[in-house]
Design an enzyme around this catalytic site. Sequence first.
Site, short mmCIF file in Angstrom:
data_model
loop_
_atom_site.label_atom_id
_atom_site.label_comp_id
_atom_site.label_asym_id
_atom_site.label_seq_id
_atom_site.Cartn_x
_atom_site.Cartn_y
_atom_site.Cartn_z
N GLU A 250 0.86 -1.20 0.00
CA GLU A 250 0.00 0.00 0.00
C GLU A 250 0.88 1.24 0.00
O GLU A 250 2.00 1.19 0.53
CB GLU A 250 -0.86 0.04 1.28
CG GLU A 250 -1.86 -1.08 1.40
CD GLU A 250 -2.63 -1.01 2.72
OE1 GLU A 250 -2.32 -0.17 3.58
OE2 GLU A 250 -3.56 -1.82 2.89
N LYS A 252 2.44 4.40 1.42
CA LYS A 252 2.61 4.90 2.79
C LYS A 252 2.47 6.41 2.73
O LYS A 252 3.38 7.12 2.30
CB LYS A 252 3.99 4.51 3.34
CG LYS A 252 4.17 4.93 4.78
CD LYS A 252 5.49 4.45 5.33
CE LYS A 252 5.55 4.58 6.83
NZ LYS A 252 5.18 5.90 7.33
N ARG A 257 -2.00 9.50 11.45
CA ARG A 257 -2.86 8.33 11.62
C ARG A 257 -4.08 8.72 12.46
O ARG A 257 -3.92 9.33 13.51
CB ARG A 257 -2.06 7.24 12.33
CG ARG A 257 -2.77 5.92 12.42
CD ARG A 257 -1.81 4.89 13.00
NE ARG A 257 -2.34 3.55 12.90
CZ ARG A 257 -1.59 2.45 12.90
NH1 ARG A 257 -0.29 2.54 13.00
NH2 ARG A 257 -2.13 1.27 12.82
N ARG A 272 -2.42 8.45 17.00
CA ARG A 272 -1.59 7.26 17.15
C ARG A 272 -1.28 7.00 18.62
O ARG A 272 -1.18 5.88 19.06
CB ARG A 272 -0.29 7.44 16.38
CG ARG A 272 0.61 6.23 16.43
CD ARG A 272 2.00 6.61 15.97
NE ARG A 272 2.92 5.50 16.09
CZ ARG A 272 3.41 5.05 17.23
NH1 ARG A 272 3.01 5.58 18.37
NH2 ARG A 272 4.26 4.05 17.25
N GLU A 302 -5.36 7.52 7.19
CA GLU A 302 -4.32 8.54 7.28
C GLU A 302 -4.93 9.85 6.77
O GLU A 302 -5.45 9.89 5.64
CB GLU A 302 -3.13 8.09 6.41
CG GLU A 302 -1.88 8.89 6.57
CD GLU A 302 -1.00 8.48 7.77
OE1 GLU A 302 -1.41 7.62 8.59
OE2 GLU A 302 0.09 9.06 7.88
N PHE A 342 -7.22 2.69 5.53
CA PHE A 342 -6.40 1.51 5.28
C PHE A 342 -6.76 0.31 6.15
O PHE A 342 -6.24 -0.78 5.94
CB PHE A 342 -4.90 1.81 5.37
CG PHE A 342 -4.41 2.33 6.70
CD1 PHE A 342 -4.17 1.46 7.75
CD2 PHE A 342 -4.19 3.68 6.89
CE1 PHE A 342 -3.71 1.93 8.96
CE2 PHE A 342 -3.73 4.17 8.11
CZ PHE A 342 -3.49 3.28 9.15
N LYS A 423 7.51 -1.56 6.79
CA LYS A 423 7.52 -0.25 6.12
C LYS A 423 8.81 -0.10 5.32
O LYS A 423 9.88 -0.43 5.82
CB LYS A 423 7.31 0.89 7.10
CG LYS A 423 8.16 0.86 8.34
CD LYS A 423 7.75 1.92 9.34
CE LYS A 423 8.57 1.82 10.60
NZ LYS A 423 8.16 2.69 11.68
P1 ATP Z 1 5.62 3.66 14.13
O1 ATP Z 1 6.08 2.54 13.27
O2 ATP Z 1 6.11 3.64 15.52
O3 ATP Z 1 4.18 3.97 13.96
P2 ATP Z 1 5.93 6.13 13.05
O4 ATP Z 1 4.76 6.74 13.68
O5 ATP Z 1 7.16 6.93 12.86
O6 ATP Z 1 6.41 4.83 13.66
P3 ATP Z 1 6.09 5.36 10.48
O7 ATP Z 1 7.45 4.82 10.63
O8 ATP Z 1 5.99 6.63 9.72
O9 ATP Z 1 5.37 5.61 11.77
O10 ATP Z 1 5.12 4.20 9.91
C1 ATP Z 1 3.86 3.85 10.35
C2 ATP Z 1 2.82 4.95 10.10
O11 ATP Z 1 2.59 5.11 8.71
C3 ATP Z 1 1.45 4.62 10.62
O12 ATP Z 1 1.37 4.88 12.00
C4 ATP Z 1 0.55 5.49 9.79
O13 ATP Z 1 0.42 6.77 10.39
C5 ATP Z 1 1.32 5.71 8.52
N1 ATP Z 1 0.72 5.11 7.31
C6 ATP Z 1 0.68 5.70 6.11
N2 ATP Z 1 0.12 4.91 5.19
C7 ATP Z 1 -0.22 3.76 5.81
C8 ATP Z 1 -0.82 2.55 5.39
N3 ATP Z 1 -1.16 2.36 4.13
N4 ATP Z 1 -1.00 1.58 6.32
C9 ATP Z 1 -0.64 1.76 7.60
N5 ATP Z 1 -0.07 2.88 8.06
C10 ATP Z 1 0.15 3.89 7.18
#
Ligand code: ATP
Length: 591
Positions: A250, A252, A257, A272, A302, A342, A423
């Site tokens: 998907e 990102k 979130r 989050r 998101e 999502f 990710k």
């Molecule tokens: P964490 O992994 O601790 O959440 P983070 O908040 O820094 O770390 P990222 O590393 O940026 O988050 O990756 C996860 C975040 O990506 C999710 O919390 C969500 O906000 C965002 N996101 C964007 N697109 C998607 C998607 N398709 N599915 C799930 N999450 C997504």
Amino acid sequence: MKFSHLADTFAMMENTTKRLELTQHLVKLFKKTPPEVISHVTYLLQGKLRPNYEGVELGVADKIALKAISKSAGIPLKRIEKEYQESGDLGHAASKILQQKTQTTFLVEPITVERMYDTLFKVAKLRGSRSQDMKMKYISSLLNDASPTEARFILKIITSTLRLGIADNTIMDSLAIAFTTSKENRPELERAYNVSSDLGSVAEAIAKKGLTGITDFQVSIFKPVRPMLAERVKSPQEAQEKMGKEFAAEYKLDGERVQIHLEGDKVLLYSRSLEDITSYYPDIVERVTKSLKVKKAILEAEAVAINEDSGEFLPFQELMHRRRKYKIAKAVSQYPITINFFDILYVDGKDCLDMSYNDRRKKLEEIIQEDQFARLVPMTIAKTENDVEDFLENSINAGCEGLMLKMIDAPYRAGARGNSWLKLKREYRNELGDSLDLVVIGAFFGKGRRTGRYGTLLLATYNDEEDVFPSICKVGTGFTDENLDQFYQILSNKVKLKKSSRVKSEMEADVWFEPELVIEIVASEITLSPIHNTALNVIRKGSGLALRFPKFTGKIRLEKNPENASTVQEVISLYNGQKKAIHDEHKTERT
Ligand code: ATP
């Protein structure tokens, strides 16, 4: 239950950092606590009064606390301020001052946990012009009846500086031992916590009914579910190795979130970190029900800022304009968003957590009516590394950060980070490969163009075992003038007279902060370090880990709590991954 029991346990816990001993103290305390007040005790241990999503803020300003001590002790405010400056700790100042109390109270009403909690709850709820004065009176009424040890902890609790070195995991271990005889039962507690985000209720249920009490915990509307998190991977190849033959990819998206709970016309939104963010997004509240074919659901999406003319996604920072109390309508029209779904966690009375990704996605496609505002996150099924490369390219071209890769048959694992979600960000493919979210713990004043502001920040990771913030680097690059102003504005309110007890650093910063602000950093490498405390003694005795050439990416992560920052464990795995990459490179060169 007498508050002195709690205060005495806190005092013993302050004297150790060993997890085993902390757990033993907690087990004893929980066994002694009547089930009716165990939720209160649990929240206080977590440093709060209610679960995060209820937004009951405990923090009382130092000034009001100082006035309350002065009133109770009958000692001039100036002397108390001096004592506070010398000790740097309000709790200690209060207990010392109250020992020298000049006024004697003849009728002392012993403080119970119930009284203490009710008073703090009232204080937290006070609003309006006279509220500061009322807060001071409530606190001083408690202090009038408090012993010096009790006063010390009352002050620490109300100023949110009670730091016992325990994280949620230690509380859950202790509850499992106290009420089920074995730590082995912690996964059951964790499940209940993950679906309710309310450790106080979990504690109460297990204390009253044992394990059967917590098996009743179900996903329910208007109680946020702790989010599922992703492991990072560095390349499509690594992703394929971990995911197997066929998996979902998907986009990102680079936004915030949002967990959307709705029942009929009532809509609540959680961040989050499980805070109620409904007021920042009145447009979601107004429009989301029109895009859904169901009346009762919990969805994950998101929220992403967009340029309405071109339809382009805009970076995450644009959303920060929404984080305000007033004039939100103006921010809504100036900074429009789209909402991109999502996942689905609950629909029309049915918990979806155990459904496979595939089935959840199908359900999502069934119930969402896409329009300009509400969309499904773009998804494809990938089978080869090339599929991932191609989709990654598309996602970057559309203004996204990279891809989320998801196992097709995996359930939604609330509160867990694992390999069912990966990710893959663009920046993962160079240098250190990953961005880290680090906590600002201190700063050094700037010179030249940066005079009068903080020129360099001292950053830390989060050690979730001990609930402390060990330093990992200093950063002075990547800042724009606007960033420097923003940092000064935000951080100058968080200055502490002394280094917080949760901060672990050998550095001599010009100023220390309460660890709260989280910012995103990229770096070229993780190295062993004699001066930083992250993973101290883990890889090598006497050394910690540090970042080489750290740089601020421009993202202030206001939606993250310090406890959501990158953990020591994550940095250790990045360090080990880096070593492995070098080793593999040498191997390829040799063959
Ligand atoms: P964490 O992994 O601790 O959440 P983070 O908040 O820094 O770390 P990222 O590393 O940026 O988050 O990756 C996860 C975040 O990506 C999710 O919390 C969500 O906000 C965002 N996101 C964007 N697109 C998607 C998607 N398709 N599915 C799930 N999450 C997504």
